[in-house]
Design a protein around this motif. Structure first.
Motif, PDB file in Angstrom:
ATOM      1  N   GLN A   1      60.775 -15.444 -20.834  1.00  0.00           N
ATOM      2  CA  GLN A   1      60.761 -14.809 -19.527  1.00  0.00           C
ATOM      3  C   GLN A   1      59.339 -14.759 -18.967  1.00  0.00           C
ATOM      4  OE1 GLN A   1      62.927 -11.052 -19.507  1.00  0.00           O
ATOM      5  NE2 GLN A   1      64.283 -11.817 -21.115  1.00  0.00           N
ATOM      6  N   THR A   2      58.371 -14.504 -19.844  1.00  0.00           N
ATOM      7  CA  THR A   2      56.972 -14.515 -19.397  1.00  0.00           C
ATOM      8  C   THR A   2      56.579 -15.904 -18.894  1.00  0.00           C
ATOM      9  OG1 THR A   2      56.425 -12.773 -20.968  1.00  0.00           O
ATOM     10  CG2 THR A   2      54.602 -14.088 -20.100  1.00  0.00           C
ATOM     11  N   ARG A   3      56.990 -16.938 -19.635  1.00  0.00           N
ATOM     12  CA  ARG A   3      56.672 -18.306 -19.223  1.00  0.00           C
ATOM     13  C   ARG A   3      57.317 -18.637 -17.871  1.00  0.00           C
ATOM     14  NH1 ARG A   3      58.445 -23.339 -18.892  1.00  0.00           N
ATOM     15  NH2 ARG A   3      60.579 -22.678 -19.334  1.00  0.00           N
ATOM     16  N   LEU A   4      58.557 -18.190 -17.662  1.00  0.00           N
ATOM     17  CA  LEU A   4      59.236 -18.448 -16.401  1.00  0.00           C
ATOM     18  C   LEU A   4      58.526 -17.779 -15.223  1.00  0.00           C
ATOM     19  CD1 LEU A   4      62.983 -18.120 -17.440  1.00  0.00           C
ATOM     20  CD2 LEU A   4      61.696 -20.210 -17.011  1.00  0.00           C
ATOM     21  N   ALA A   5      58.015 -16.569 -15.463  1.00  0.00           N
ATOM     22  CA  ALA A   5      57.282 -15.874 -14.400  1.00  0.00           C
ATOM     23  C   ALA A   5      56.010 -16.629 -14.032  1.00  0.00           C
ATOM     24  CB  ALA A   5      56.966 -14.450 -14.838  1.00  0.00           C
ATOM     25  N   ILE A   6      55.322 -17.179 -15.054  1.00  0.00           N
ATOM     26  CA  ILE A   6      54.106 -17.968 -14.782  1.00  0.00           C
ATOM     27  C   ILE A   6      54.470 -19.252 -14.042  1.00  0.00           C
ATOM     28  CG2 ILE A   6      52.204 -19.218 -15.860  1.00  0.00           C
ATOM     29  CD1 ILE A   6      52.322 -17.177 -18.152  1.00  0.00           C
ATOM     30  N   THR A   7      55.558 -19.885 -14.445  1.00  0.00           N
ATOM     31  CA  THR A   7      55.988 -21.117 -13.788  1.00  0.00           C
ATOM     32  C   THR A   7      56.348 -20.867 -12.323  1.00  0.00           C
ATOM     33  OG1 THR A   7      56.889 -21.862 -15.909  1.00  0.00           O
ATOM     34  CG2 THR A   7      57.601 -23.045 -13.940  1.00  0.00           C
ATOM     35  N   HIS A   8      56.957 -19.729 -12.054  1.00  0.00           N
ATOM     36  CA  HIS A   8      57.280 -19.369 -10.666  1.00  0.00           C
ATOM     37  C   HIS A   8      56.006 -19.305  -9.821  1.00  0.00           C
ATOM     38  CE1 HIS A   8      59.160 -17.358  -7.277  1.00  0.00           C
ATOM     39  NE2 HIS A   8      58.229 -16.426  -7.348  1.00  0.00           N
ATOM     40  N   GLN A   9      54.969 -18.673 -10.346  1.00  0.00           N
ATOM     41  CA  GLN A   9      53.706 -18.589  -9.611  1.00  0.00           C
ATOM     42  C   GLN A   9      53.065 -19.957  -9.452  1.00  0.00           C
ATOM     43  OE1 GLN A   9      52.680 -15.915  -8.022  1.00  0.00           O
ATOM     44  NE2 GLN A   9      54.501 -14.839  -8.809  1.00  0.00           N
ATOM     45  N   CYS A  10      53.262 -20.833 -10.428  1.00  0.00           N
ATOM     46  CA  CYS A  10      52.731 -22.194 -10.328  1.00  0.00           C
ATOM     47  C   CYS A  10      53.390 -22.937  -9.155  1.00  0.00           C
ATOM     48  CB  CYS A  10      52.956 -22.936 -11.642  1.00  0.00           C
ATOM     49  SG  CYS A  10      52.308 -24.614 -11.638  1.00  0.00           S
ATOM     50  N   PHE A  11      54.703 -22.829  -9.026  1.00  0.00           N
ATOM     51  CA  PHE A  11      55.395 -23.447  -7.900  1.00  0.00           C
ATOM     52  C   PHE A  11      54.919 -22.855  -6.570  1.00  0.00           C
ATOM     53  CE2 PHE A  11      58.642 -25.119 -10.840  1.00  0.00           C
ATOM     54  CZ  PHE A  11      58.867 -26.355 -10.267  1.00  0.00           C
ATOM     55  N   MET A  12      54.710 -21.541  -6.553  1.00  0.00           N
ATOM     56  CA  MET A  12      54.206 -20.899  -5.334  1.00  0.00           C
ATOM     57  C   MET A  12      52.871 -21.499  -4.922  1.00  0.00           C
ATOM     58  SD  MET A  12      56.250 -18.464  -4.109  1.00  0.00           S
ATOM     59  CE  MET A  12      55.234 -17.203  -3.334  1.00  0.00           C
ATOM     60  N   SER A  13      52.001 -21.750  -5.906  1.00  0.00           N
ATOM     61  CA  SER A  13      50.698 -22.333  -5.614  1.00  0.00           C
ATOM     62  C   SER A  13      50.839 -23.764  -5.118  1.00  0.00           C
ATOM     63  CB  SER A  13      49.813 -22.289  -6.872  1.00  0.00           C
ATOM     64  OG  SER A  13      48.551 -22.868  -6.617  1.00  0.00           O
ATOM     65  N   ILE A  14      51.724 -24.540  -5.715  1.00  0.00           N
ATOM     66  CA  ILE A  14      51.932 -25.925  -5.292  1.00  0.00           C
ATOM     67  C   ILE A  14      52.419 -25.981  -3.844  1.00  0.00           C
ATOM     68  CG2 ILE A  14      53.365 -27.980  -5.675  1.00  0.00           C
ATOM     69  CD1 ILE A  14      53.332 -27.259  -8.655  1.00  0.00           C
ATOM     70  N   LEU A  15      53.264 -25.035  -3.463  1.00  0.00           N
ATOM     71  CA  LEU A  15      53.863 -25.012  -2.124  1.00  0.00           C
ATOM     72  C   LEU A  15      53.095 -24.133  -1.146  1.00  0.00           C
ATOM     73  CD1 LEU A  15      57.627 -24.818  -3.119  1.00  0.00           C
ATOM     74  CD2 LEU A  15      56.390 -26.799  -2.270  1.00  0.00           C
ATOM     75  N   ASN A  16      51.854 -23.800  -1.483  1.00  0.00           N
ATOM     76  CA  ASN A  16      51.030 -22.991  -0.569  1.00  0.00           C
ATOM     77  C   ASN A  16      51.687 -21.668  -0.210  1.00  0.00           C
ATOM     78  OD1 ASN A  16      48.916 -24.797  -0.424  1.00  0.00           O
ATOM     79  ND2 ASN A  16      49.751 -25.872   1.349  1.00  0.00           N
ATOM     80  N   GLY A  17      52.337 -21.038  -1.186  1.00  0.00           N
ATOM     81  CA  GLY A  17      52.930 -19.725  -0.961  1.00  0.00           C
ATOM     82  C   GLY A  17      54.313 -19.757  -0.355  1.00  0.00           C
TER      83      GLY A  17
ATOM     84  N   ARG B   1      62.316 -22.478 -14.732  1.00  0.00           N
ATOM     85  CA  ARG B   1      62.844 -21.483 -15.622  1.00  0.00           C
ATOM     86  C   ARG B   1      64.134 -21.788 -16.235  1.00  0.00           C
ATOM     87  NH1 ARG B   1      61.590 -17.716 -12.556  1.00  0.00           N
ATOM     88  NH2 ARG B   1      61.901 -17.723 -10.397  1.00  0.00           N
ATOM     89  N   ASN B   2      64.788 -20.708 -16.500  1.00  0.00           N
ATOM     90  CA  ASN B   2      65.992 -20.732 -17.299  1.00  0.00           C
ATOM     91  C   ASN B   2      66.942 -21.815 -16.841  1.00  0.00           C
ATOM     92  OD1 ASN B   2      67.685 -19.672 -19.173  1.00  0.00           O
ATOM     93  ND2 ASN B   2      68.826 -18.602 -17.664  1.00  0.00           N
ATOM     94  N   ARG B   3      67.263 -22.707 -17.697  1.00  0.00           N
ATOM     95  CA  ARG B   3      68.108 -23.839 -17.381  1.00  0.00           C
ATOM     96  C   ARG B   3      69.565 -23.415 -17.516  1.00  0.00           C
ATOM     97  NH1 ARG B   3      63.813 -27.886 -18.231  1.00  0.00           N
ATOM     98  NH2 ARG B   3      62.070 -26.508 -18.363  1.00  0.00           N
ATOM     99  N   THR B   4      70.263 -23.343 -16.453  1.00  0.00           N
ATOM    100  CA  THR B   4      71.644 -22.893 -16.504  1.00  0.00           C
ATOM    101  C   THR B   4      72.444 -23.884 -17.312  1.00  0.00           C
ATOM    102  OG1 THR B   4      71.313 -22.045 -14.331  1.00  0.00           O
ATOM    103  CG2 THR B   4      73.561 -22.193 -15.058  1.00  0.00           C
ATOM    104  N   GLY B   5      72.864 -23.528 -18.492  1.00  0.00           N
ATOM    105  CA  GLY B   5      73.203 -24.513 -19.493  1.00  0.00           C
ATOM    106  C   GLY B   5      74.642 -24.926 -19.550  1.00  0.00           C
ATOM    107  N   THR B   6      74.914 -25.628 -20.634  1.00  0.00           N
ATOM    108  CA  THR B   6      76.210 -26.274 -20.786  1.00  0.00           C
ATOM    109  C   THR B   6      77.228 -25.395 -21.460  1.00  0.00           C
ATOM    110  OG1 THR B   6      75.378 -27.203 -22.821  1.00  0.00           O
ATOM    111  CG2 THR B   6      75.208 -28.552 -20.862  1.00  0.00           C
ATOM    112  N   GLY B   7      76.985 -24.139 -21.607  1.00  0.00           N
ATOM    113  CA  GLY B   7      77.970 -23.226 -22.187  1.00  0.00           C
ATOM    114  C   GLY B   7      78.034 -21.961 -21.381  1.00  0.00           C
ATOM    115  N   ARG B   8      78.916 -21.093 -21.717  1.00  0.00           N
ATOM    116  CA  ARG B   8      79.052 -19.832 -20.995  1.00  0.00           C
ATOM    117  C   ARG B   8      78.680 -18.696 -21.944  1.00  0.00           C
ATOM    118  NH1 ARG B   8      81.611 -17.964 -16.542  1.00  0.00           N
ATOM    119  NH2 ARG B   8      82.521 -19.968 -16.002  1.00  0.00           N
ATOM    120  N   ALA B   9      77.917 -17.742 -21.406  1.00  0.00           N
ATOM    121  CA  ALA B   9      77.479 -16.621 -22.237  1.00  0.00           C
ATOM    122  C   ALA B   9      78.663 -15.748 -22.588  1.00  0.00           C
ATOM    123  CB  ALA B   9      76.428 -15.801 -21.511  1.00  0.00           C
ATOM    124  N   SER B  10      78.623 -15.217 -23.806  1.00  0.00           N
ATOM    125  CA  SER B  10      79.658 -14.254 -24.187  1.00  0.00           C
ATOM    126  C   SER B  10      79.248 -12.876 -23.738  1.00  0.00           C
ATOM    127  CB  SER B  10      79.839 -14.275 -25.710  1.00  0.00           C
ATOM    128  OG  SER B  10      78.643 -13.909 -26.355  1.00  0.00           O
ATOM    129  N   GLY B  11      80.188 -12.028 -23.540  1.00  0.00           N
ATOM    130  CA  GLY B  11      79.875 -10.679 -23.076  1.00  0.00           C
ATOM    131  C   GLY B  11      80.563 -10.401 -21.774  1.00  0.00           C
TER     132      GLY B  11
END
Length: 975
Positions: free
Chosen positions: A80-96, A22-32
């Motif tokens: 965000q939807t893609r990251l949620a799917i990727t999380h489940q993919c890792f869960m499957s690779i690691l047997n939960g 997921r979200n790649r903690t990047g090379t800048g800082r968010a404003s706000g």
């Protein structure tokens, strides 16, 4: 198209992680306002959290929303939807599981860098409710309802980390291309890890195909993205997980595992299909997200050109027959900068088609590396083709030793550690298996101790699950165990296997040439031994040193005692570990070997009752200070109850072994969560002399279990005798030797005699207080009258003298009574000797007379009369058992007759008085001694002269009388 052999998922995850690509903690800082995104974390407490949502300024480009101007991945709902799917993919690779490397149960602080949607952090917080989980990112789109122990913070991981307390586990996943300087991130993680803390980095590589298509759209896409990332100052793929990137951070160990995940449902494994579906969706959704900002900002692409290229890649990958996959890699880093911690420092990368390591032995070691031999089966394909290169050799590097102040032993503060593993050779030494199913593996690998004096090092390997068991000897000093270095082979026969093998050099024996070794091996119920030399090329005939054959009724059964392991103590002394039948315990046996290799059990020690069976054995030697002095061995035995028993064995170095006794040093209980599979002691090299200024010396014991846990115990050694001017030569021992045999026997006799004397004294005192014996000690006065009255009983001795005294006292008290009960008693006893019937008549008459007298007496006389009745009743009981006494008389005669026959040395049958047993006129048994030649002797028969029918009749008669039992045999009746 065949499925690639390297497309495999882990059979079981080792731990606790499943972040999102997921979200790649990047090379800048968010404003706000970062406070709007941070969860409420009060000082010293945690409470429920609600997040205010995305209140920062987003950057909109090409229809996608980004956190800042630098990081190339978007942060909109589609991502965000893609990251949620990727999380489940890792869960499957690691047997939960949540991580590839196990998160310690004791973890109290966990950090998730680049958390994205926060799925991993939330899952870990739920799994570890007592741990504080901090999740950071440069943007904030995490859920609003989360566990009270998880805290979301906006932070840039490339800047200095300012956490006040270190972490037990740090997790980074899916951040490929996020940082321009990964070394800085690794250094910050290293500084903020607890000693032995874990950093796990996980990521996906770019998409590949099992069969490359020239000039494919996929190759164009991958090349363009790599070039654009490099121009931006970062890189995509798995470059940030290379060892060269990690080396400068301070970590002394890097462990990497890779798994190729099929994209789609083309894999045959159902579990791979599930992971493949999710990975395909994540990849298709991520094509544009990954590339559009990179290609438009750094490669001059137009947005529509990027989208057009992404569509063509999708069409290509979905084409029938195309089998795309993506490589998923996990790298585990451990902070091993502190002493007294356990960590992995070397990892052997093996092909996924090969088997796991089944046995391991260390050949030699230096200050920076070791040479090891291992049993590793080749792929099933090679085994079926008869090419199972099961014996491997490696050189394994490890970090240099550090001094107490953390500096390296060679003077540097941060020694360079390459962590290289170099394969030295591989060979197939066992005969090719003829079985249909190839299951043979290298069950045992054993090496002799390296020795400059002995001129070499001999190795031995043994088969497991082979149709015909085999032991192969080889020269372990070579760089690789190839064919020319094979010394000898030994075939054990069909369905037979060696339970264990051990080797010892004979350089310490005057009549042994250099390069001579003693070899011993055991099967389930036998121990064999032989001597051999290097370059002998032929296996000597093994000699049976010791065996425990089963009884005939158990021949061929598998429930007899079984040898589990063996180790040489000296070349003349073997230590055996044996499990009892039906899991009834285990024993340690000391087997002394004669010059002809014939064994004799010298000592047997049963392990504690909690052990049903033993699983492992290890031995280490604590050398003597001089060849003529005794030395000590330390023995460790693992039980199926996960305990480890530690023993010491003090012994002379050469025969005769006057005293051999295994002494328990300590019992370690519940060492591992599951059964212990192996034990190994460190080798102890003593100092030339032990002085008061010498630093403490130790030995270590490592143990592993079926759950892949490892525990190391450290045992301090003692100089013996203690350092003093009178004893300049000393040795080290784990436990000070006990008393010698010459002093221990008298001491034991003295203690036993003292114990018996004290027991007799206390028994005499108690019986005096109770009133059972005369007052020789005067013990009645030791207790109060109240206590005495409570435990005392009347003292009446059951003999004629006592009864007569009672009767005399009663006679004096009554002038009306003229007849003395002692006369009555005498009459009854005389009648009992003559005939039981006469005794019964006398008893009846006496009881009638006593009862009549009792009715006429005064109170004092009644006491006398009642005593007389009691006395007569006792006599009646004696009379009723007179027949039994006669039968006991017969048994005594039988014993005496058997004694005469055993101890007669004349050889003449006439010199032995024969025992005569007969029936009298009333059918009772009569017995006595009779010599040959006496009157009536010619009409008698010996027992052995009787017919079979007569013998059985007499034996039945004697059994009924209770004077002979079948278990005694006919030997006591002969003659």
């Amino acid at each position: 198209m065949a499925e690639p052999a390297d497309v495999n998922l882990p059979s079981s995850a080792a731990g606790d992680n499943t972040e999102n690509d997921r979200n790649r903690t990047g090379t800048g800082r968010a404003s706000g306002d970062s406070g709007d995104c941070s969860s409420e974390r009060s000082q010293g407490s945690t409470k429920s959290v609600s997040l205010s949502g995305s209140v920062f300024d987003q950057v909109l480009e090409n229809g996608r929303a980004y956190a800042n101007q630098c990081y190339y991945m978007p942060c909109d709902e589609q991502e965000q939807t893609r990251l949620a799917i990727t999380h489940q993919c890792f869960m499957s690779i690691l047997n939960g599981q949540r991580s590839f490397q196990t998160i310690p149960r004791s973890a109290r602080r966990i950090l998730d860098v680049g958390t994205g949607t926060g799925d991993w952090a939330i899952a870990v917080a739920e799994r570890f409710p007592n741990a504080e989980v901090i999740a950071t990112d440069i943007t904030c789109f995490q859920p609003t309802n989360v566990p009270p122990n998880v805290f979301f913070e906006i932070d840039d991981a490339q800047e200095e980390w300012t956490y006040a307390e270190p972490f037990d586990f740090i997790h980074i996943r899916g951040l490929s291309g996020a940082f321009g300087d990964w070394t800085t991130v690794y250094k910050e993680a290293f500084k903020h890890l607890q000693p032995n803390g874990i950093l796990e980095v996980a990521d996906f590589d770019v998409v590949q195909m099992t069969e490359q298509i020239p000039d494919s759209y996929l190759s164009i896409y991958n090349g363009a993205c790599r070039s654009a990332a490099e121009r931006s100052g970062s890189s995509i793929g798995l470059d940030h997980m290379k060892k060269t990137t990690i080396e400068g951070a301070g970590f002394s160990f890097a462990k990497t595992r890779s798994f190729d995940v099929p994209l789609g449902t083309w894999a045959s494994d159902p579990r791979k299909k599930v992971a493949g579906k999710m990975a395909l969706i994540s990849m298709l959704e991520g094509l544009e997200a990954t590339s559009i900002r990179l290609l438009t900002q750094h490669s001059g692409f137009k947005p529509e050109d990027v989208r057009d290229l992404c569509e063509k890649v999708k069409e290509e990958l979905m084409r029938p027959g195309v089998r795309p996959f993506v490589r998923c890699q996990f790298t585990t880093l451990i902070n091993t900068s502190k002493k007294q911690t356990i960590s992995e420092v070397v990892d052997i990368d093996l092909s996924r088609d090969e088997d796991s390591v089944t046995s391991l032995a260390i050949a030699s070691s230096t200050a920076s590396s070791v040479t090891a031999f291992a049993g590793i089966n080749s792929s099933q394909k090679d085994q079926n083709a008869g090419r199972n290169e099961h014996l491997r050799s490696f050189r394994l590097e490890y970090p240099p030793r550090k001094t107490n102040d953390g500096a390296s032993a060679n003077g540097g503060n941060t020694p360079e550690y390459k962590g290289q593993t170099a394969p030295l050779g591989r060979a197939s030494l066992f005969k090719p298996s003829t079985a249909t199913k190839k299951e043979t593996y290298q069950r045992i690998t054993r090496l002799s101790r390296p020795s400059k004096v002995n001129g070499g090092q001999l190795g031995a390997i043994a088969t497991g699950l082979a149709p015909e068991g085999e032991i192969v000897l080889f020269d372990a000093k070579t760089s690789g165990p190839m064919g020319p270095w094979v010394e000898a082979r030994l075939s054990l026969g069909k369905s037979k296997e060696a339970a264990d093998v051990d080797i010892i050099g004979l350089h310490d024996t005057e009549d042994s040439a250099p390069g001579t070794f003693a070899v011993a091996y055991c099967t389930d119920d036998e121990v064999y031994a032989f001597t051999t030399t290097l370059k002998q090329k032929t296996m000597p005939e093994p000699r049976l040193a010791y065996g425990e054959p089963l009884p005939d009724d158990l021949a061929g059964a598998r429930n007899g005692p079984k040898f589990r392991s063996l180790r040489f103590i000296t070349s003349h002394l073997l230590l055996l570990l044996q499990n009892r039948p039906n899991r009834k315990g285990a024993d340690l046996l000391l087997l002394e070997l004669s010059p002809s290799l014939q064994g004799k059990i010298r000592s047997r020690k049963r392990l504690h009752s909690g052990i049903n069976s033993a699983t492992a054995l290890s031995v280490t030697h604590l050398p003597a200070s001089a060849p003529s002095q005794p030395s000590q061995h330390v023995v460790a035995v693992a039980g199926q109850d996960t305990s480890i028993s530690i023993f010491t064995l003090e012994h002379s170095q050469v025969p005769p072994f006057r005293s051999l006794k295994l002494r328990l040093y300590t019992l370690l209980r519940s060492v591992h969560p599951l059964q212990i599979t192996s034990l190994s002691f460190s080798t102890f090299s003593p100092l030339p002399d032990a002085q008061r200024s010498t630093s403490p010396q130790y030995i270590k014991l490592a143990s592993i279990s079926v759950k892949n846990t490892i525990v190391v115990h450290t045992f301090p050694l003692l100089p013996y005798p203690p350092p003093s001017s009178k004893s300049p030569r000393q040795r080290y021992v784990l436990k000070s030797p006990g008393r010698s045999e010459s002093t221990s026997l008298p001491f034991s006799i003295l203690i036993s005699a003292l114990t018996i004397a004290i027991g007799a004294f206390l028994l005499q005192a108690f019986t005096e207080i109770r009133g059972g014996t005369p007052g020789y000690l005067g013990a009645k006065g030791w207790v109060s009258q109240r206590v005495h009255d409570y435990i005392a009983v009347p003292h009446i001795l059951g003999n004629a003298a006592s009864i007569s005294s009672i009767l005399d006292h009663a006679s004096t008290s009554s002038s009306n009574t003229q007849q003395q009960p002692t006369d009555t008693l005498s009459n009854i006893q005389a009648s009992a000797r003559d005939s039981p019937e006469q005794a019964k008549q006398a008893i009846s008459s006496a009881l009638d007379a006593a009862s009549a007298a009792a009715s006429e007496l005064s109170d004092a006389s009644q006491a006398y009369s009642l005593t007389a009745v009691s006395t007569i009743s006792s006599a009646a009981s004696a009379a009723s058992s007179s027949m039994s006494s006669k039968y006991h008389h017969i048994r005594d005669l039988l014993s005496r007759h058997h004694h005469h026959r055993r101890h007669d040395s004349s050889g003449s049958d006439d010199a032995i008085p024969h025992m005569l047993i007969r029936n009298d006129d009333e059918g009772n048994l009569k017995a006595g001694f009779h010599r040959v030649g006496q009157e009536g002797g010619n009409a008698l028969k010996k027992f052995e002269e009787l017919s079979m029918k007569e013998k059985e009749a007499w034996k039945e008669r004697l059994q009924e009388a209770g004077v002979w039992a079948k278990e005694e045999g006919e030997k006591v009746l002969k003659g």
